[in-house]
Design a protein around this motif. Sequence first.
Motif, short mmCIF file in Angstrom:
data_model
loop_
_atom_site.label_atom_id
_atom_site.label_comp_id
_atom_site.label_asym_id
_atom_site.label_seq_id
_atom_site.Cartn_x
_atom_site.Cartn_y
_atom_site.Cartn_z
N TRP A 194 0.82 -1.22 0.00
CA TRP A 194 0.00 0.00 0.00
C TRP A 194 0.85 1.27 0.00
CZ3 TRP A 194 -4.87 -0.87 -1.29
CH2 TRP A 194 -5.41 -2.11 -1.01
N GLY A 195 1.84 1.27 -0.89
CA GLY A 195 2.65 2.47 -1.09
C GLY A 195 3.78 2.64 -0.09
N GLN A 196 3.90 1.70 0.84
CA GLN A 196 4.98 1.79 1.83
C GLN A 196 5.96 0.62 1.67
OE1 GLN A 196 2.97 2.29 5.77
NE2 GLN A 196 4.04 4.23 5.61
N ILE A 197 7.11 0.79 2.27
CA ILE A 197 8.05 -0.32 2.37
C ILE A 197 7.60 -1.15 3.57
CG2 ILE A 197 10.44 -0.96 2.92
CD1 ILE A 197 11.24 1.88 1.87
N SER A 198 7.41 -2.44 3.37
CA SER A 198 7.02 -3.29 4.49
C SER A 198 8.08 -4.36 4.72
CB SER A 198 5.68 -3.98 4.20
OG SER A 198 5.47 -5.02 5.13
N ALA A 199 8.73 -4.26 5.87
CA ALA A 199 9.77 -5.24 6.20
C ALA A 199 9.13 -6.62 6.37
CB ALA A 199 10.50 -4.83 7.48
N LEU A 200 7.93 -6.64 6.94
CA LEU A 200 7.26 -7.93 7.13
C LEU A 200 6.98 -8.59 5.79
CD1 LEU A 200 5.82 -9.92 9.10
CD2 LEU A 200 3.74 -8.64 8.63
N LYS A 201 6.46 -7.80 4.85
CA LYS A 201 6.15 -8.37 3.54
C LYS A 201 7.42 -8.86 2.84
CE LYS A 201 3.74 -7.60 -0.78
NZ LYS A 201 2.86 -6.72 -1.58
N ALA A 202 8.50 -8.09 2.97
CA ALA A 202 9.77 -8.53 2.37
C ALA A 202 10.15 -9.90 2.89
CB ALA A 202 10.87 -7.52 2.71
N GLY A 203 9.97 -10.10 4.19
CA GLY A 203 10.31 -11.39 4.79
C GLY A 203 9.39 -12.50 4.28
N LEU A 204 8.09 -12.19 4.18
CA LEU A 204 7.13 -13.21 3.75
C LEU A 204 7.35 -13.58 2.29
CD1 LEU A 204 3.86 -11.85 5.45
CD2 LEU A 204 5.32 -13.74 6.22
#
Length: 476
Positions: A194-204
């Motif tokens: 959603w337009g942000q950098i997500s560390a969690l999503k990067a990991g997933l």
Amino acid sequence: MTKVLFVVSELAPLIKTGGLADVAGALPTALAEYGDEVRTLLPGYRAVMGKLGKTKVIEKYDDLFGGPAKLLACKMAGLDLLIIDAPHLYDRDGGIYLDTTGTDWADNPQRFAALSYVGAMIAETGAGGWTPDVVHGHDWQAGLTPEYLRARAVQVPFVFTIHNIAFHGNTDAGKLVALKLDGDRFTRDHFEFWGQISALKAGLMGATKITTVSRTYAEELLTPEFGIGMDGVLRDRQSDLVGIVNGIDEDIWNPATDPYITPYTTPAKKAANKKALREIFGLGPSDGPLCVLVSRLTEQKGIDLLLAALPELLSRGGQLALLGSGDPKLEVALLAAAAEHENVSVKIGYDEALSHQMMAGGDVILVPSRFEPCGLTQLYGLRYGTLPLVALTGGLADTVINASPAALASGVATGIQFFPITTQALGNAFARLADLYNDPKTWKTMQRNAMKQDVGWKASAADYHAIYTSLTETHQ
Ligand SMILES: Nc1ncnc2c1ncn2[C@@H]1O[C@H](COP(=O)(O)OP(=O)(O)O[C@H]2O[C@H](CO)[C@@H](O)[C@H](O)[C@H]2O)[C@@H](O)[C@H]1O
């Protein structure tokens, strides 16, 4: 034997805000039984640096996200540690995630990007001659690791464990350069959320295998209600997602040897601890069950439900002793309840010794969480013959055997579960609790069952070991 690098933001007994630290502190020793060799990479927070014994500098970095840093190796509490000594990131007053006013540190993205970045460097070039076969990151603080591994073309499997999906580690896209991320990968398929950098999503997205801390939570995570925005990502990765229930450290949480309590091996001998606990909390005698609760005070933990359902507990002679800290609104509401009711006592703060005394002295451990990936305090409760009264969700569903008529008839019940997770259902559970408590024979059977449950790490460590083994075999 697999060499595993844990990348984690907290670790008991060095630094702890919640259950993540317990898992990170206990799992390596359990894995050693299967021949796996874990080294744990941890930020050198001020509180950590002050507790380290002899350390060895094994690496120096001129500029780690804004300042010089060193990688230190040391052994502590039977653990092999790699500590990032980076004063500009970690040497400060306040908490490990929050500043002294209770706000997230503004540079948290950099602080935990640095953790993940050093993890990737160790995977590439080793640490003092030790190179991991597998990198195992925990929660969003380790989430960027696969991005940094990829940037360095390091072909090491990455296991990512979700302890709590509520924390995403999001930050604005303007930090791409500051976080040393590849702007071309700022897309929905990688770490854009959603337009942000997500560390969690990067990991997933980048994990070779995703684990979470109970089977039920692994299923719940696939639904919008529990996935908190990541359910779609997890549905895409469902074939790589597995739930492995947490254990507890059976040496630290052992009623027979616990140094904080009057030790006991049978439920009948809890009495001295109950008396002591009532004194500590200033509670008088009462006919009903003494309920305890030890928790971070957040929306997740259902404290507001408990406050609303309290009259049901108190009307049956029950008592509440609560230890916790967190959301100031909840703290105020709890203290007000304690001021209003003589059978409610609240201590705001964090107190390891007291948490042991509460497990030993309580009749019941309450965990009314709205969601609970695994939960540890109900496991402590089982071991201490302090019966769990829990919401039917996540790991609470998997670790407690509800006192249903069938479970009671066959003598296997270990606690009480309530559902739906509402004030009314919790109130009804308090009524069931009072009935069970007033039936000493059934209560004792349940306590004995509880104390016999296997709540250690052995079985779950075997599951992690099997994952590491399968990943290293396929990567050879
Ligand atoms: N005021 C206080 N004083 C002393 N001790 C306190 C305390 N407040 C909390 N604790 C301790 O902190 C730990 C909390 O662990 P939990 O697993 O219950 O929840 P948490 O939400 O932190 O962990 C997240 O990660 C863990 C690990 O995977 C999951 O079990 C869980 O479901 C997930 O939400 C327990 O050891 C508890 O005794």
